[in-house]
Design an enzyme around this catalytic site. Structure first.
Site, mmCIF file in Angstrom:
data_model
loop_
_atom_site.group_PDB
_atom_site.id
_atom_site.type_symbol
_atom_site.label_atom_id
_atom_site.label_comp_id
_atom_site.label_asym_id
_atom_site.label_seq_id
_atom_site.Cartn_x
_atom_site.Cartn_y
_atom_site.Cartn_z
ATOM 1 N N ARG A 68 0.815 -1.220 0.000
ATOM 2 C CA ARG A 68 0.000 0.000 0.000
ATOM 3 C C ARG A 68 0.842 1.261 0.000
ATOM 4 O O ARG A 68 0.369 2.323 -0.342
ATOM 5 C CB ARG A 68 -0.913 0.022 1.224
ATOM 6 N N GLU A 73 6.500 7.470 11.509
ATOM 7 C CA GLU A 73 6.198 8.408 12.579
ATOM 8 C C GLU A 73 7.389 9.367 12.633
ATOM 9 O O GLU A 73 8.395 9.082 13.266
ATOM 10 C CB GLU A 73 6.040 7.637 13.890
ATOM 11 N N GLN A 91 5.888 25.424 15.427
ATOM 12 C CA GLN A 91 5.482 25.752 14.063
ATOM 13 C C GLN A 91 5.991 24.693 13.097
ATOM 14 O O GLN A 91 7.120 24.234 13.216
ATOM 15 C CB GLN A 91 6.060 27.115 13.674
ATOM 16 N N ARG A 103 17.982 28.110 -0.658
ATOM 17 C CA ARG A 103 17.234 28.765 0.428
ATOM 18 C C ARG A 103 18.141 28.833 1.647
ATOM 19 O O ARG A 103 18.611 27.833 2.135
ATOM 20 C CB ARG A 103 15.965 27.998 0.748
ATOM 21 N N HIS A 106 19.733 30.754 6.757
ATOM 22 C CA HIS A 106 18.893 31.496 7.681
ATOM 23 C C HIS A 106 19.435 31.315 9.089
ATOM 24 O O HIS A 106 19.859 30.236 9.470
ATOM 25 C CB HIS A 106 17.444 30.995 7.627
ATOM 26 N N LYS A 116 15.462 23.502 14.610
ATOM 27 C CA LYS A 116 14.655 22.975 13.505
ATOM 28 C C LYS A 116 14.859 21.469 13.377
ATOM 29 O O LYS A 116 15.925 20.950 13.679
ATOM 30 C CB LYS A 116 15.063 23.620 12.178
ATOM 31 N N HIS A 163 21.047 27.724 8.806
ATOM 32 C CA HIS A 163 20.544 26.572 8.054
ATOM 33 C C HIS A 163 20.075 26.995 6.669
ATOM 34 O O HIS A 163 19.526 28.077 6.487
ATOM 35 C CB HIS A 163 19.375 25.917 8.798
ATOM 36 N N TYR A 176 9.678 21.322 7.792
ATOM 37 C CA TYR A 176 10.497 21.430 8.992
ATOM 38 C C TYR A 176 9.701 21.983 10.158
ATOM 39 O O TYR A 176 8.809 22.807 10.008
ATOM 40 C CB TYR A 176 11.758 22.245 8.754
#
Length: 181
Positions: A68, A73, A91, A103, A106, A116, A163, A176
């Site tokens: 399937r 988790e 968040q 990207r 940061h 994170k 990061h 994240y």
């Protein structure tokens, strides 16, 4: 049959004829559930691998795969706490990028520190973390790792690190968790 859970010493009773398992605990978390999910929860494990940069961690999770698809988790507060990751994530963010997009890097100031937990769910990325903790023996050093849905690896980026990531595939999606806003 009775099984002992790895998280708690909960005992699951499985009625193999009805395909449902239940727990001896009276809790919403332990409502009767399909047998394969109850059994699966007993065996999933979290593996933490250190990197050359202290507190920056590679996270691998066992997952269940059949015809399937798969089940993983990707976050379980108690399991991560047992492995030494105690951040309160507040968040979840989800980004999409095209090939070649960079990207980051940061960085959040120590006035509003953010940890994170990063994973790539579509495509491939080169994930990068740089130690910006001035008191750290690895200050200014970086670590890179390829994240993809195939390897299902996550990177835990603690407070004090910059990061970012570069998209290696035609398209990617990165999810994240963050401990701050």
């Amino acid at each position: 049959f009775f099984f002992s859970s790895r998280r708690r010493h909960t005992r699951f009773k499985c009625d193999w004829s009805s395909d449902v398992c239940s727990s001896d605990l009276r809790s919403p978390r332990f409502e009767p559930k399909p047998r394969y999910i109850a059994i699966l929860e007993l065996f999933m494990k979290l593996r933490i691998s250190p990197t050359p940069l202290p507190q920056l961690l590679v996270v691998d999770m066992d997952y269940f795969k059949d015809e399937r698809g798969f089940f993983i988790e990707s976050w379980h507060k108690a399991d991560f706490a047992a492995a030494g990751i105690h951040d309160e994530f507040v968040q979840d963010s989800h980004s999409a990028s095209r090939y070649g997009v960079l990207r980051g890097l940061h960085y959040q100031s120590m006035d509003a520190p953010v940890a994170k937990l990063v994973r790539c769910t579509v495509g491939r990325i080169l994930d990068v973390a740089v130690d910006l903790r001035s008191s750290s023996p690895t200050f200014g050093k970086h670590f890179t790792i390829e994240l993809s849905p195939e390897n299902k690896t996550q990177l835990y980026v603690p407070v004090g690190f910059a990061h970012g990531f570069a998209t290696l595939s035609e398209y990617c999606e990165v999810q994240y968790k963050q401990s701050g806003f």
